[in-house]
Design a protein around this motif. Structure first.
Motif, PDB file in Angstrom:
ATOM      1  N   LEU A  11      -7.569  22.318  -6.064  1.00 22.65           N
ATOM      2  CA  LEU A  11      -6.568  21.445  -6.615  1.00 22.65           C
ATOM      3  C   LEU A  11      -6.057  22.036  -7.931  1.00 22.65           C
ATOM      4  CD1 LEU A  11      -4.586  19.384  -6.907  1.00 22.65           C
ATOM      5  CD2 LEU A  11      -6.462  17.801  -7.979  1.00 22.65           C
ATOM      6  N   ALA A  12      -7.185  22.609  -8.814  1.00 26.72           N
ATOM      7  CA  ALA A  12      -7.300  23.147 -10.014  1.00 26.72           C
ATOM      8  C   ALA A  12      -6.429  24.651  -9.957  1.00 26.72           C
ATOM      9  CB  ALA A  12      -8.565  23.275 -10.873  1.00 26.72           C
ATOM     10  N   ALA A  13      -6.845  25.293  -8.682  1.00 24.53           N
ATOM     11  CA  ALA A  13      -6.280  26.633  -8.588  1.00 24.53           C
ATOM     12  C   ALA A  13      -4.918  26.423  -8.127  1.00 24.53           C
ATOM     13  CB  ALA A  13      -7.038  27.310  -7.392  1.00 24.53           C
ATOM     14  N   VAL A  68      -9.305  24.922 -14.312  1.00 24.78           N
ATOM     15  CA  VAL A  68      -9.164  23.660 -14.665  1.00 24.78           C
ATOM     16  C   VAL A  68      -8.516  23.071 -15.621  1.00 24.78           C
ATOM     17  CG1 VAL A  68     -10.484  21.524 -14.756  1.00 24.78           C
ATOM     18  CG2 VAL A  68     -11.432  23.269 -13.264  1.00 24.78           C
ATOM     19  N   VAL A  69      -8.632  24.184 -16.987  1.00 23.58           N
ATOM     20  CA  VAL A  69      -7.729  23.579 -18.138  1.00 23.58           C
ATOM     21  C   VAL A  69      -6.517  23.770 -18.056  1.00 23.58           C
ATOM     22  CG1 VAL A  69      -7.513  24.101 -20.470  1.00 23.58           C
ATOM     23  CG2 VAL A  69      -9.934  23.926 -19.625  1.00 23.58           C
ATOM     24  N   ALA A  70      -5.936  24.772 -17.096  1.00 20.49           N
ATOM     25  CA  ALA A  70      -4.536  25.205 -17.035  1.00 20.49           C
ATOM     26  C   ALA A  70      -4.133  24.386 -16.355  1.00 20.49           C
ATOM     27  CB  ALA A  70      -4.592  26.562 -16.376  1.00 20.49           C
ATOM     28  N   ASN A  93      -5.485  18.821 -15.229  1.00 20.97           N
ATOM     29  CA  ASN A  93      -5.788  17.580 -14.500  1.00 20.97           C
ATOM     30  C   ASN A  93      -7.000  16.829 -14.872  1.00 20.97           C
ATOM     31  OD1 ASN A  93      -6.496  15.721 -12.390  1.00 20.97           O
ATOM     32  ND2 ASN A  93      -5.364  16.774 -10.924  1.00 20.97           N
ATOM     33  N   HIS A  94      -6.800  16.142 -15.773  1.00 23.47           N
ATOM     34  CA  HIS A  94      -8.208  15.324 -16.476  1.00 23.47           C
ATOM     35  C   HIS A  94      -9.021  14.586 -15.302  1.00 23.47           C
ATOM     36  CE1 HIS A  94      -6.540  16.240 -20.128  1.00 23.47           C
ATOM     37  NE2 HIS A  94      -5.701  15.630 -20.066  1.00 23.47           N
ATOM     38  N   ILE A 154     -15.342  17.049 -11.360  1.00 25.10           N
ATOM     39  CA  ILE A 154     -16.096  18.331 -11.376  1.00 25.10           C
ATOM     40  C   ILE A 154     -17.424  18.146 -12.228  1.00 25.10           C
ATOM     41  CG2 ILE A 154     -16.185  20.508 -12.179  1.00 25.10           C
ATOM     42  CD1 ILE A 154     -13.352  20.970 -11.029  1.00 25.10           C
ATOM     43  N   ALA A 155     -17.358  17.253 -13.480  1.00 25.05           N
ATOM     44  CA  ALA A 155     -18.414  17.336 -14.368  1.00 25.05           C
ATOM     45  C   ALA A 155     -19.291  16.088 -13.641  1.00 25.05           C
ATOM     46  CB  ALA A 155     -17.922  16.893 -15.726  1.00 25.05           C
TER      47      ALA A 155
END
Length: 268
Positions: free
Chosen positions: A95-97, A143-145, A148-149, A155-156
């Motif tokens: 999703l982050a990608a 993930v930062v880009a 999406n918190h 992930i964490a």
């Protein structure tokens, strides 16, 4: 346990949680090791209350299991639990990608390249901690880009369950081809090809899932300790402690409330 150092007096519950989680992931608190809140509190320089709260949180996250009036201990890696956690982490990185690539600028690409260089060098040197840190930094760029918190929090939340196995896999340069996969991911990001970035991300995490799964399943069948799961001499010989007043009964294997997905271990 020597790696557990006293922490400051602010946000005690959270800092106790972070210190204990790190010790478990690094193997300083080995799988199967008994956990006595009084002993941990003394090592961390805290009272027992924040340590108990931290242990409860780690139980919810699958790194600690307990049986009331009997024992509290570090969970052992179990293939199904690790596989499930890795699958969740993989989907979040996909999703982050997908959402992060269109928002990624030149600085992000450069940061990913630099992180992959550090990763490859660390794997060649069998520097596990440096490899994991560089790997985290590389993937964190996307993930930062993405912004999406929820994905970042997920992930964490689940990564520590697979990290104990990852540490040993990254320590074996011959079994880790992630640097090449990372390079393909970076090229897809540089080309603005989100679809290819997602496909490579899937490949990266699917390979890790399979390696971790195979390693743990072999251990479960043969009795040979899985990567990162061999109990210390202390945990093999010490009696099981209790987080609360101990009963006289011998402890029996039991899963924590979070572990119904895999008997004898805690599920994510």
């Amino acid at each position: 346990m020597d790696a557990l150092r006293p922490v400051g007096r602010t946000l005690l519950r959270d800092r106790a949680y972070e210190a204990l989680r790190e010790a478990i992931v690094r193997g300083d608190l080995a799988p199967g090791a008994p956990l006595k809140d009084a002993d941990l509190a003394d090592r961390l320089g805290l009272s027992r209350a924040p340590v108990r709260e931290a242990l409860a949180r780690l139980g919810d996250e699958g790194l600690v299991e307990s049986k009331p009036q009997s024992y509290t201990r570090v969970t052992r890696p179990v293939s199904r639990v690790v596989r499930d956690a890795a699958s969740v982490v993989r989907v979040m990185h996909e999703l982050a990608a997908r959402t992060g690539v269109p928002l990624l600028g030149p600085e992000g690409i450069r940061a990913m390249r630099e992180a992959n260089e550090r990763f490859a060098a660390a794997v060649r040197a069998s520097d596990v901690e440096a490899a994991l840190q560089a790997d985290d930094e590389l993937h964190q760029v996307l993930v930062v880009a993405s912004g999406n918190h929820a994905a970042a929090a997920t992930i964490a939340r689940y990564t520590p369950l697979i990290r104990r196995v990852e540490r040993r896999l990254f320590g074996d340069a011959g079994s880790c081809g992630s640097a090449e996969l990372h390079a393909r991911l970076i090229e897809a990001c540089a080309a603005g090809d989100a679809g290819e970035a997602v496909r490579v991300t899937t490949e990266i995490w699917a390979a890790l899932e399979q390696l971790a799964d195979d390693a743990i399943e072999v251990a479960e069948v043969t009795g040979i300790p899985a990567p990162g799961s061999a109990p210390s001499a202390e945990s093999r010989t010490a009696p099981e402690p209790a987080a609360s007043p101990a009963s006289s009964a011998a402890p029996e294997p039991a899963a924590s409330p979070a572990s119904s997905a895999a008997p004898g271990s805690a599920a994510p």
